[in-house]
Design a protein around this motif. Structure first.
Motif, PDB file in Angstrom:
ATOM      1  N   TYR A 189       0.924  -1.069  -0.160  1.00 41.79           N
ATOM      2  CA  TYR A 189      -0.043  -0.032  -0.060  1.00 41.79           C
ATOM      3  C   TYR A 189       0.881   1.174   0.142  1.00 41.79           C
ATOM      4  CZ  TYR A 189      -4.161  -2.841   1.138  1.00 41.79           C
ATOM      5  OH  TYR A 189      -5.117  -3.684   1.269  1.00 41.79           O
ATOM      6  N   GLU A 190       0.655   2.096  -0.829  1.00 35.23           N
ATOM      7  CA  GLU A 190       1.386   3.332  -1.046  1.00 35.23           C
ATOM      8  C   GLU A 190       0.993   4.494  -0.492  1.00 35.23           C
ATOM      9  OE1 GLU A 190       4.597   3.026  -2.197  1.00 35.23           O
ATOM     10  OE2 GLU A 190       4.248   0.972  -2.096  1.00 35.23           O
ATOM     11  N   GLN A 191       1.672   5.435  -0.188  1.00 33.26           N
ATOM     12  CA  GLN A 191       0.979   6.780   0.801  1.00 33.26           C
ATOM     13  C   GLN A 191       0.244   7.790  -0.421  1.00 33.26           C
ATOM     14  OE1 GLN A 191       4.272   8.988   2.423  1.00 33.26           O
ATOM     15  NE2 GLN A 191       5.488   9.118   0.479  1.00 33.26           N
ATOM     16  N   ASP A 192       0.579   7.577  -1.440  1.00 29.36           N
ATOM     17  CA  ASP A 192      -0.101   8.331  -2.671  1.00 29.36           C
ATOM     18  C   ASP A 192      -0.249   7.703  -3.904  1.00 29.36           C
ATOM     19  OD1 ASP A 192       2.333   9.553  -3.936  1.00 29.36           O
ATOM     20  OD2 ASP A 192       2.584  10.632  -2.267  1.00 29.36           O
ATOM     21  N   VAL A 193      -0.768   8.558  -4.785  1.00 34.87           N
ATOM     22  CA  VAL A 193      -1.037   7.961  -6.113  1.00 34.87           C
ATOM     23  C   VAL A 193       0.198   7.840  -6.907  1.00 34.87           C
ATOM     24  CG1 VAL A 193      -1.913   9.935  -7.392  1.00 34.87           C
ATOM     25  CG2 VAL A 193      -2.667   7.599  -7.949  1.00 34.87           C
ATOM     26  N   LYS A 194       1.155   8.906  -6.594  1.00 36.55           N
ATOM     27  CA  LYS A 194       2.359   8.935  -7.314  1.00 36.55           C
ATOM     28  C   LYS A 194       3.270   7.764  -7.084  1.00 36.55           C
ATOM     29  CE  LYS A 194       1.417  12.401  -9.965  1.00 36.55           C
ATOM     30  NZ  LYS A 194       1.127  12.296 -11.396  1.00 36.55           N
ATOM     31  N   SER A 195       3.382   7.363  -5.700  1.00 37.29           N
ATOM     32  CA  SER A 195       4.068   6.516  -5.225  1.00 37.29           C
ATOM     33  C   SER A 195       3.546   5.033  -5.623  1.00 37.29           C
ATOM     34  CB  SER A 195       4.158   6.414  -3.873  1.00 37.29           C
ATOM     35  OG  SER A 195       4.646   7.600  -3.235  1.00 37.29           O
ATOM     36  N   ALA A 196       2.307   4.812  -5.749  1.00 40.47           N
ATOM     37  CA  ALA A 196       1.870   3.621  -6.445  1.00 40.47           C
ATOM     38  C   ALA A 196       2.084   3.414  -7.912  1.00 40.47           C
ATOM     39  CB  ALA A 196       0.412   3.633  -6.147  1.00 40.47           C
ATOM     40  N   LEU A 197       2.044   4.751  -8.632  1.00 46.37           N
ATOM     41  CA  LEU A 197       2.357   4.407  -9.911  1.00 46.37           C
ATOM     42  C   LEU A 197       3.798   4.423 -10.461  1.00 46.37           C
ATOM     43  CD1 LEU A 197       1.229   5.078 -13.057  1.00 46.37           C
ATOM     44  CD2 LEU A 197       2.091   7.542 -12.572  1.00 46.37           C
ATOM     45  N   ASN A 198       4.602   5.018  -9.357  1.00 45.89           N
ATOM     46  CA  ASN A 198       6.185   4.795  -9.594  1.00 45.89           C
ATOM     47  C   ASN A 198       6.665   3.403  -9.473  1.00 45.89           C
ATOM     48  OD1 ASN A 198       8.563   6.370 -10.287  1.00 45.89           O
ATOM     49  ND2 ASN A 198       9.037   6.026  -8.101  1.00 45.89           N
ATOM     50  N   LYS A 199       5.927   2.456  -8.654  1.00 46.67           N
ATOM     51  CA  LYS A 199       6.394   1.078  -8.546  1.00 46.67           C
ATOM     52  C   LYS A 199       6.239   0.515  -9.762  1.00 46.67           C
ATOM     53  CE  LYS A 199       6.929   0.489  -3.814  1.00 46.67           C
ATOM     54  NZ  LYS A 199       7.972  -0.099  -3.350  1.00 46.67           N
ATOM     55  N   VAL A 200       5.131   0.932 -10.627  1.00 48.88           N
ATOM     56  CA  VAL A 200       5.248   0.389 -12.065  1.00 48.88           C
ATOM     57  C   VAL A 200       6.304   0.608 -12.953  1.00 48.88           C
ATOM     58  CG1 VAL A 200       3.667  -0.167 -13.919  1.00 48.88           C
ATOM     59  CG2 VAL A 200       2.669  -0.146 -11.726  1.00 48.88           C
ATOM     60  N   VAL A 201       6.370   1.897 -12.807  1.00 46.09           N
ATOM     61  CA  VAL A 201       7.420   2.801 -13.669  1.00 46.09           C
ATOM     62  C   VAL A 201       8.791   2.028 -13.450  1.00 46.09           C
ATOM     63  CG1 VAL A 201       8.805   4.984 -14.308  1.00 46.09           C
ATOM     64  CG2 VAL A 201       6.066   4.964 -13.802  1.00 46.09           C
ATOM     65  N   LEU A 202       9.131   1.791 -12.235  1.00 50.47           N
ATOM     66  CA  LEU A 202      10.372   1.464 -11.785  1.00 50.47           C
ATOM     67  C   LEU A 202      10.509  -0.505 -12.020  1.00 50.47           C
ATOM     68  CD1 LEU A 202      11.247   3.456  -8.701  1.00 50.47           C
ATOM     69  CD2 LEU A 202      12.056   3.653 -10.959  1.00 50.47           C
ATOM     70  N   LYS A 203       9.430  -0.882 -12.647  1.00 42.62           N
ATOM     71  CA  LYS A 203       9.034  -2.226 -12.831  1.00 42.62           C
ATOM     72  C   LYS A 203       9.307  -3.121 -11.348  1.00 42.62           C
ATOM     73  CE  LYS A 203      10.783  -1.868 -17.584  1.00 42.62           C
ATOM     74  NZ  LYS A 203      11.744  -2.356 -18.557  1.00 42.62           N
ATOM     75  N   GLU A 204       8.691  -2.590 -10.361  1.00 38.19           N
ATOM     76  CA  GLU A 204       8.961  -3.083  -9.158  1.00 38.19           C
ATOM     77  C   GLU A 204       7.497  -3.748  -8.740  1.00 38.19           C
ATOM     78  OE1 GLU A 204       9.943  -0.576  -6.046  1.00 38.19           O
ATOM     79  OE2 GLU A 204      12.069  -0.006  -6.889  1.00 38.19           O
ATOM     80  N   ALA A 205       6.552  -3.497  -9.696  1.00 38.70           N
ATOM     81  CA  ALA A 205       5.304  -3.978  -9.701  1.00 38.70           C
ATOM     82  C   ALA A 205       4.879  -4.320 -11.064  1.00 38.70           C
ATOM     83  CB  ALA A 205       4.321  -3.096  -8.810  1.00 38.70           C
ATOM     84  N   ASP A 206       3.940  -5.229 -11.281  1.00 40.13           N
ATOM     85  CA  ASP A 206       3.165  -5.577 -12.543  1.00 40.13           C
ATOM     86  C   ASP A 206       2.263  -4.590 -12.847  1.00 40.13           C
ATOM     87  OD1 ASP A 206       5.007  -7.978 -12.931  1.00 40.13           O
ATOM     88  OD2 ASP A 206       3.400  -8.850 -11.457  1.00 40.13           O
ATOM     89  N   ALA A 207       1.513  -3.844 -11.801  1.00 38.65           N
ATOM     90  CA  ALA A 207       0.326  -3.199 -12.248  1.00 38.65           C
ATOM     91  C   ALA A 207       0.034  -2.290 -10.787  1.00 38.65           C
ATOM     92  CB  ALA A 207      -0.717  -3.904 -12.848  1.00 38.65           C
TER      93      ALA A 207
END
Length: 275
Positions: A189-207
């Motif tokens: 669970y990320e603290q804001d929407v940009k942090s959640a998106l960044n996980k995908v951008v950095l390929k640390e998450a699939d979606a």
């Protein structure tokens, strides 16, 4: 009439004409002076109405790109002003405001988080909804996992991130899951929407389940997948001037820009929905 009488009469006529001319000149001089004074007064009033100083805006993370653009436009329209932003999760921003952090404007990603501030009496007037936002699934570029629905995120092996449940985008994601009668245990669970998106951008998450505006702002770094349950979880974005705003006049002007046709064009162009 004697010659002497006629001479005296002509002298009096000349004197009278001279006095009239002097009075006329005096009146013109007075009129010019009054006009000048009025002009100076108007200039002074216009000068005193000129905005200046810094306006501090606390805004939901999803507003970062569009508000940054509007901030530059505001500074251009009002030379001598500066707009500073604090972007983040709306719940954290609300807590900062109620805790005494100095700010002029608060733009939240949900009425619930705005209510935290209004319940403390920290806003002026009733907050107004200026845009709305809808969720999308952000996947890796070219969507290698072939995600086509919210249900696909619940499959085993998928590494999915969500916003924290207390953050508007997290609350909306849970609402969408409930609408589809789905259960999802995220990798984080990320603290804001940009942090959640960044996980995908950095390929640390699939979606990640984020806002459509954030998918659009990321450009080719992610791919967006729409899903019907998102229609059940659209967030209204309220904005308000804060009671102890250090720069109240500039705060009012910034909100006016956000709600103007120009501001709405910038926001809808970024993917937001009209209020």
């Amino acid at each position: 009439m004697t010659r002497t009488a006629r001479r005296t009469r002509r002298t009096l006529q000349v004197a009278g004409a001279g006095a009239a001319a002097l009075l006329a000149l005096s009146a013109c001089s007075s009129s010019d002076s009054d006009s000048s004074a009025t002009s100076d007064s108007a200039t002074s009033a216009s000068s005193s109405d000129k905005l200046s100083g810094t306006v501090t805006v606390f805004a939901a993370a999803s507003l970062k790109e569009s508000f940054t653009t509007l901030g530059k436009e505001f500074e251009k329209e009002h030379p001598g002003t500066k707009v500073t932003f604090s972007f983040g999760g709306s719940d954290n921003l609300a807590a900062s405001i109620t805790g005494g952090a100095p700010a002029d404007v608060f733009a939240a990603a949900s009425p619930k988080t705005m209510k935290i501030v209004t319940d403390k009496g920290d806003t002026v007037g009733t907050p107004s909804t200026f845009v709305r936002n809808q969720l999308e699934i952000a996947t890796l570029p070219d969507n290698p996992d072939k995600v086509t629905s919210l249900k696909d995120l619940t499959e085993s092996g998928m590494k999915v991130v969500l916003c924290d449940k207390e953050v508007p985008c997290g609350a909306a994601a849970q609402k969408a899951l409930d609408a589809g009668d789905l259960e999802l245990t995220p990798a984080s669970y990320e603290q804001d929407v940009k942090s959640a998106l960044n996980k995908v951008v950095l390929k640390e998450a699939d979606a990640a389940v984020v806002y459509r505006t954030d998918v659009k702002a990321a450009g080719g770094k992610v791919e967006g997948v729409e899903f019907p349950e998102s229609a059940k979880a659209i967030n209204d974005y309220p904005i308000a001037r804060l009671k102890d705003a250090p720069n109240a006049e500039a705060a009012k002007a910034f909100i006016a820009l956000v709600e103007s046709a120009e501001g709405q064009k910038a926001l809808t162009g970024a993917g937001f929905l009209e209020p």
